[in-house]
Design a protein around this motif. Structure first.
Motif, short mmCIF file in Angstrom:
data_model
loop_
_atom_site.label_atom_id
_atom_site.label_comp_id
_atom_site.label_asym_id
_atom_site.label_seq_id
_atom_site.Cartn_x
_atom_site.Cartn_y
_atom_site.Cartn_z
N PHE A 36 40.32 98.20 9.18
CA PHE A 36 38.94 98.61 8.90
C PHE A 36 38.46 98.12 7.54
CE2 PHE A 36 39.20 101.19 12.60
CZ PHE A 36 37.88 101.36 12.98
N ILE A 37 39.31 98.19 6.53
CA ILE A 37 38.89 97.75 5.20
C ILE A 37 38.83 96.23 5.12
CG2 ILE A 37 39.31 97.98 2.72
CD1 ILE A 37 38.84 100.63 4.32
N LYS A 38 39.76 95.56 5.76
CA LYS A 38 39.88 94.10 5.60
C LYS A 38 39.16 93.31 6.69
CE LYS A 38 44.06 92.72 4.25
NZ LYS A 38 45.55 92.69 4.16
N MET A 39 38.56 94.01 7.67
CA MET A 39 37.82 93.33 8.72
C MET A 39 36.51 94.06 9.05
SD MET A 39 37.16 91.03 10.94
CE MET A 39 36.23 90.88 12.46
N SER A 40 36.61 95.23 9.67
CA SER A 40 35.41 95.88 10.22
C SER A 40 34.35 96.16 9.17
CB SER A 40 35.81 97.19 10.90
OG SER A 40 36.53 96.94 12.08
N TRP A 41 34.77 96.62 7.99
CA TRP A 41 33.81 97.04 6.98
C TRP A 41 33.54 95.96 5.92
CZ3 TRP A 41 36.51 102.44 6.12
CH2 TRP A 41 36.29 103.23 7.26
N THR A 42 34.09 94.77 6.13
CA THR A 42 33.90 93.67 5.18
C THR A 42 33.53 92.39 5.92
OG1 THR A 42 36.32 93.40 5.20
CG2 THR A 42 35.36 94.60 3.33
N VAL A 43 34.54 91.71 6.45
CA VAL A 43 34.35 90.39 7.07
C VAL A 43 33.35 90.45 8.23
CG1 VAL A 43 35.50 88.50 8.29
CG2 VAL A 43 36.68 89.70 6.42
N GLN A 44 33.48 91.47 9.06
CA GLN A 44 32.68 91.54 10.27
C GLN A 44 31.18 91.48 9.98
OE1 GLN A 44 34.03 94.30 13.37
NE2 GLN A 44 31.94 95.08 13.45
N GLY A 45 30.75 92.19 8.96
CA GLY A 45 29.33 92.22 8.64
C GLY A 45 28.78 90.92 8.11
N SER A 46 29.67 89.99 7.74
CA SER A 46 29.23 88.70 7.19
C SER A 46 29.20 87.59 8.22
CB SER A 46 30.16 88.28 6.05
OG SER A 46 31.36 87.73 6.56
N LEU A 47 29.72 87.85 9.42
CA LEU A 47 29.80 86.79 10.42
C LEU A 47 28.40 86.33 10.83
CD1 LEU A 47 32.66 88.15 12.73
CD2 LEU A 47 32.84 86.41 10.94
N THR A 48 28.25 85.04 11.03
CA THR A 48 26.97 84.47 11.43
C THR A 48 26.83 84.51 12.95
OG1 THR A 48 27.83 82.23 11.70
CG2 THR A 48 27.11 82.88 9.47
N PRO A 49 25.62 84.39 13.47
CA PRO A 49 25.46 84.30 14.92
C PRO A 49 26.28 83.17 15.54
CG PRO A 49 23.35 84.77 13.91
CD PRO A 49 24.31 84.50 12.78
N ALA A 50 26.37 82.03 14.86
CA ALA A 50 27.15 80.91 15.40
C ALA A 50 28.63 81.26 15.48
CB ALA A 50 26.95 79.67 14.54
N GLU A 51 29.14 81.97 14.49
CA GLU A 51 30.55 82.37 14.50
C GLU A 51 30.82 83.39 15.60
OE1 GLU A 51 30.99 81.50 9.71
OE2 GLU A 51 30.65 83.55 10.43
N VAL A 52 29.91 84.33 15.76
CA VAL A 52 30.03 85.31 16.83
C VAL A 52 29.94 84.62 18.19
CG1 VAL A 52 28.74 87.17 17.98
CG2 VAL A 52 29.26 87.32 15.53
N GLY A 53 29.05 83.66 18.32
CA GLY A 53 28.86 82.97 19.59
C GLY A 53 30.08 82.19 20.03
#
Length: 483
Positions: free
Chosen positions: A92-109
């Motif tokens: 949660f600290i190292k992904m969900s509440w940090t990295v995840q919120g910075s992902l771009t639409p292209a990265e998510v896609g």
């Protein structure tokens, strides 16, 4: 976007291995399978091929239903293998509440497209995609476009949540008011025109992920979920690990047969036959999505898949995320089965009970969880989950002469304990061939190239040392988050 098939296929000379709708049994038999368009229309011995039907030689092949994944964060394939050593609290600290919120639409896609193709390659034809990176309309559009492009059968469930805007000194969700508005409107925009169908043929439908019961009064959740059901959404899913949410959902009148709770590890410690949490699930028709591989490794708690099966509570299996573990259900079947067996053997030993005559749990139990059990959990058992006439043609063909499977007489045991993606020759979804000759029909090379590029960009923005520093700061100040 792939299109529904108008083709006709005769899978000839194979051995069918399937659960049976409406029973707890499996069936293994030699028969031909005729697929016309999207549907299985005949299962008989020695069907004579007619003009316009492509005959697929299935001699020394096993034909099974496609696997059903009831809990996967598909977009997280963009960070494949990043989180293999993480605890859930650390994640949660190292992904969900940090990295995840910075992902771009292209990265998510690209993560979503690659994740769906990974699933198909492994014989997983249906996915409940808990999409918790719907940060903006553009993110939602990119993920949905990738799902539609893949050809997989997907219940696409965007999450009603926003990303944190601050971790220290306390967590803040500064974008929550605006995000809540557009996410609410997006549900109706997508679901209302076609009754939750996101493809005209219904291969992709709209769901909802809802993990915000901790925010605000129960009346607000009752209103929102009533709204979502009126849109309608086909499935509502939420995480439960060790918390009390089952009773909160029950007491709020929120439970129903359209609810799928992932994990539910707290139930492993609730063995009483009349336990109220187990009863709430069974009486309401709500289901569990168990992901035993990461539940054991990340300290969620002990898996409950086989417990659910024996109690008559709907349950399927899931991968959770390929950033954490593998993208196949073979591994989940094996771990679920062997964990349940091992725990039962330990109980017998510690209680000095008489040694059993047979194992309590069988390969057929694990196979059911990955096929018909998953279909039941998602409300799709009248459509998929078995190889039976009238069902949609979501099928997997295994090479029973492969290095892994040659010599195995029982397809159920062979698939549960010996098979892998390399043994899958053919995958059909709605009668459309998406894997043939052991290879995806879709060209994988350009997907892999973009996936690597986007993944490298994320890792360059978020160096592991920096994430570890943030985790240590949180842990030292607040301890591990508890879920």
């Amino acid at each position: 976007m792939s299109t529904s098939s108008n083709s006709k296929y005769l899978l000839k000379g194979g051995t069918i291995a399937t659960c049976v709708q409406g029973s707890g049994t499996t069936r293994v038999c030699k028969a031909d399978v005729l697929v016309e368009g999207t549907t299985i229309t005949r299962i008989e011995a020695d069907i004579a091929p007619e003009a316009g039907v492509e005959v697929v030689d299935c001699t020394n092949k096993w034909i099974t239903p496609g696997f059903v994944d009831t809990h996967r964060h598909v977009f997280m394939t963009v960070l494949r293998a990043n989180h293999c050593d993480y605890l859930l609290s650390e994640y949660f600290i190292k992904m969900s509440w940090t990295v995840q919120g910075s992902l771009t639409p292209a990265e998510v896609g690209i993560g979503t497209l690659a994740g769906c193709l990974d699933a198909l390659h492994n014989g997983v034809t249906t996915i409940l995609d808990h999409f918790h990176a719907a940060h903006t309309p553009a993110h939602a559009d990119a993920a949905l476009a990738a799902v539609l492009e893949s050809g997989a059968r997907v219940i696409w469930a965007p999450a009603r949540q926003s990303a944190p805007t601050q971790l220290f000194p306390s967590m803040e969700y500064g974008r929550e008011p605006d995000v809540a508005v557009w996410q609410r409107n997006k549900l109706k925009e997508l679901g209302a025109p076609n009754g939750s169908k996101l493809r005209p043929d219904g291969r992709v439908t709209l769901g909802l992920a809802y993990d915000v019961l901790w925010q605000g009064p129960m009346s607000a959740h009752q209103e929102f979920l009533a709204y979502a059901r009126s849109v309608p959404v086909s499935v509502i899913t939420a995480h439960i690990v060790k918390g009390p949410q089952i009773l909160q959902w029950r007491d709020g009148g929120l439970l129903g047969p359209d609810v799928v709770f992932s994990h539910c590890n707290l139930l492993a410690d609730r063995a009483a036959p009349d336990d109220e949490m187990w009863a709430a699930l069974k009486e309401s028709g709500a289901a569990i999505a168990a992901t035993p591989e990461d539940e054991l490794g990340m300290a969620h708690g002990n898996p409950v898949a086989l417990d659910a099966l024996k109690r008559g509570v709907k349950c399927g299996l899931g991968v959770d995320a390929t950033s954490i573990n593998s993208g196949d259900l073979f591994t989940q079947m094996r771990i679920a089965l062997q964990w349940a067996r091992g725990r039962d053997h330990e109980r017998i030993h510690l209680n000095k009970e008489t040694a059993p005559f047979h194992n309590k749990y069988t390969c057929a139990d694990a196979f059911r969880l990955a096929t018909l059990g998953g279909a039941e959990a998602l409300g799709l058992s009248q459509v998929i989950g078995t190889v039976e006439v009238g069902k949609q043609a979501d099928l997997v063909v295994f090479d029973a002469g492969s290095v892994n499977l040659a010599g195995a007489a029982d397809p159920i045991g062979g698939i549960v304990f010996h098979a892998s993606s390399e043994d899958i020759e053919m995958v059909l979804v709605d009668g459309e061939v998406l894997k043939r000759g052991g290879r995806l029909v879709r060209d994988w090379a350009p997907v892999a190239k973009e996936l690597k590029q986007r993944a490298d960009e994320v890792r360059e923005r978020w160096l592991e040392d920096k994430l570890e520093e943030t985790w240590k700061k949180w842990y030292d100040a607040k301890g591990a988050p508890v879920f």
